[in-house]
Every structure is written in C-alpha cells, then in structure tokens.
Design an enzyme around this catalytic site. Sequence first.
Site, PDB file in Angstrom:
ATOM      1  N   GLU A 278       0.603  -1.273  -0.134  1.00  0.00           N
ATOM      2  CA  GLU A 278      -0.013  -0.087  -0.042  1.00  0.00           C
ATOM      3  C   GLU A 278       0.828   1.253   0.188  1.00  0.00           C
ATOM      4  O   GLU A 278       0.486   2.270   0.704  1.00  0.00           O
ATOM      5  CB  GLU A 278      -0.990   0.007   1.290  1.00  0.00           C
ATOM      6  CG  GLU A 278      -1.793  -1.121   1.366  1.00  0.00           C
ATOM      7  CD  GLU A 278      -2.760  -1.063   2.535  1.00  0.00           C
ATOM      8  OE1 GLU A 278      -2.875   0.046   2.911  1.00  0.00           O
ATOM      9  OE2 GLU A 278      -3.226  -2.197   2.972  1.00  0.00           O
ATOM     10  N   ASP A 280       2.987   4.818  -0.205  1.00  0.00           N
ATOM     11  CA  ASP A 280       2.549   6.048  -0.382  1.00  0.00           C
ATOM     12  C   ASP A 280       3.743   6.810   0.438  1.00  0.00           C
ATOM     13  O   ASP A 280       4.024   6.268   1.517  1.00  0.00           O
ATOM     14  CB  ASP A 280       1.319   6.685  -0.632  1.00  0.00           C
ATOM     15  CG  ASP A 280       0.440   6.421   0.768  1.00  0.00           C
ATOM     16  OD1 ASP A 280       0.966   6.216   1.789  1.00  0.00           O
ATOM     17  OD2 ASP A 280      -0.808   6.167   0.408  1.00  0.00           O
TER      18      ASP A 280
END
Length: 372
Positions: A278, A280
């Site tokens: 995930e 970022d």
Amino acid sequence: MSPHRSIEGRTRRAVVAGLGAAGLNLFGRPARASTEPGLAGHAARSGRVFGTAVRSPDLTWNATLRGEVLREAGLLVPEYEMKWDILAKTPGTYDFTGGDRLASFAEAHRLGLRGHTLVWHLALPPWLPGTLDAGEARRVMEAHVAAVAAHYAGRVQSWDVVNEAVDPQGPDGLRASLWQRALGADYIPLAFAAAARADPKAKLYYNEYDLECDTPDQDVRRAKTLEILTRLRREGVPVHGLGIQAHLQAGRWPYDAGKFARFLAAVAALDLDLLITEMDVSDRLLPASEARRDATVAALAGDVLTTFLTEPRAVGVVTWGLSDRQTWLNDLPTHRRTDGLPQRALPLDRDGGRKPLWTAMARAFDGAAPRP
C-alpha cells in the site's frame, strides 16, 4: 554516515545526484519517453511486480487514469470494492459487481489481481453486531471468508487475509477488535484456514503497517508481527507471505536500513514471501516547496525500496493509488497538510507526469538482483 538517520537531513543536491546516477533526471522524465518502460517494466527486469490500488469506476470512466494504469502497472488491487461493508449490505447477500468489474479488466489486459481484504477490524457492515460470542464470531467470519474467496477463486492471485491485527498497546500486542474479543489470537489462523479451503491456489498474506522505520512502537510491531507469523508457520497454517503496507511519512521518523533488513530476513527465514502492498509517502510535515518535498519523498522511498528489494523473497511493490489526483491522504483531516496544499505522495503528479518518486522507484527496481 550513521544508518540511523532522518531522511529530512539529506540535502536536495545529494538526492538529485543520486537520481542522476541512474540515468534519469530530477523530474523522472526519461530522455526518450517513448521507449521508457513503466514501473512494471522496471520491476520485471528482476522478476518482480509493480501494481497499484484502483477503483473500478475510475477505470471505467476515466480514460486518463486507465491509460496511466496500463502504462505503469502489472498488478491491480481494489481500493475498497472487496471490503466487507461494500460487498454485503445485508446479511447473507453479496454484490460482487465492483470487484467483478476489476477482475474482468485485469483479465482483459493480462494484469494480475490481488484481493483486499477478508478480515479486518474496520469496513464491517453496519448490520454486524458489535459483540459476538466465540461460536457466532467464528461462524460469521468463516462464512464471509468462504463466500468471498470462493467467488474469486482462480481470478485473484493473492489475498490480504488478515489486516492490521497488531496494536503495540493492545492486549498481548493485538488490536482489540470484534474478532479478537470473541476469539483471541485464534481468529488469525482460523481466517487463513477458511481462505485456503475456499481457494487452495491463492497466495495468502498477513498485512500490517508501520514496519519500516526506527521507533520503539515499530520495534514492538515488528516483533509481534514476527511472533504471529512464527506461530502460523509452526502450526502448519496456510500462510504464504507478509504484506508490508509502507504508508511512509517523510520527515517524521528516522529510518534504519539495517534494522529493516534484519526484519525482512527474519520473515524470509520462515519461508515466506514479502510484498509492499500500500505504498505512498506523506509530505504533510515537509516545507511547501514542491521541489524540496519531491526530493525528500523520493529519497525516503528510494532508501526503503533499496533495502526491501535486496531481500530475495521480496516479490514486488504496490502503491495505494498511482497519481496524486487519487491519494487518500488529501481526504482525511488528520492526514492533510496544514497549509492546504495537496499532498504529492504517489509516483505520478496530478497531470500524470512522472515525478522524482517514480524515478527513485524505477532506480530501486533496476538495482535489484534477479530473484532466484
């Protein structure tokens, strides 16, 4: 330089020089854009994958995003359309429309597909009681896992089976949740066993956050995650890998490459794969200057990915969105910048241009040794 350092302490000149050494300029724009592969192409050179989280309406109606995804990614993950509260608005009734649309898109374009997520303390349907006894909790959980995993059997390559079970301040290091309160730590192996029965060919992952940086809280989280995985392997539970979310926060925590590498090696020693699921990079704490933010974000991501991809059992990287237009960090007040500027957390900017983060990721993939 000490390996125990904050990424904000690195100079922009050092970051630019490092990116330049990869044959790519600061803004991530290759000299010959027409021949430069996407991130999936860079990842494939060492036998790894690159993917991104998507929403099926975006792929259906947004031609720009669709083109970006097809250019950059080889693997898709549903951002929300396989979560329990979306799938089952009423007890015992499932609507797989959104997830099926993503699966069909992936198949049409020969992309991989991950499932996210089967058992979590959040995204529960409102009809589910807040408290269940052990027998009912097991019945409801196993029935849900069976229904969803069986529906996507043969279409989903891997699942995040249990998501975010650890809380360093929780009882025995576990997050207090509906499942933990009813079943204790046993809910984790029960969920994996149910998923394996429903789809014996899918790869099954435990997924957790805050495993990358050097803080006392993350030390505890790494230790508890390793404890969970060790128990699952010791008891013969069908678990195949660890998902490391990698929601990084530039300028907040120090990063120790050696400590992260030792954790990765300990997981790999359990005969488990590793996947960043995930990724970022929040720039909420950084100055307003886009150039400075981009350089700092790229440097942190590059350090973490270089360490991660050194581990032979690291199979790939997934970002939580592809373009800054999509980042969830602009949606929640607790994650927004105080100056109101939009975050620049993902490999592509709001216009789809490749940023320094893209360049750092490409460089990390290019520098990775081929998987055995």
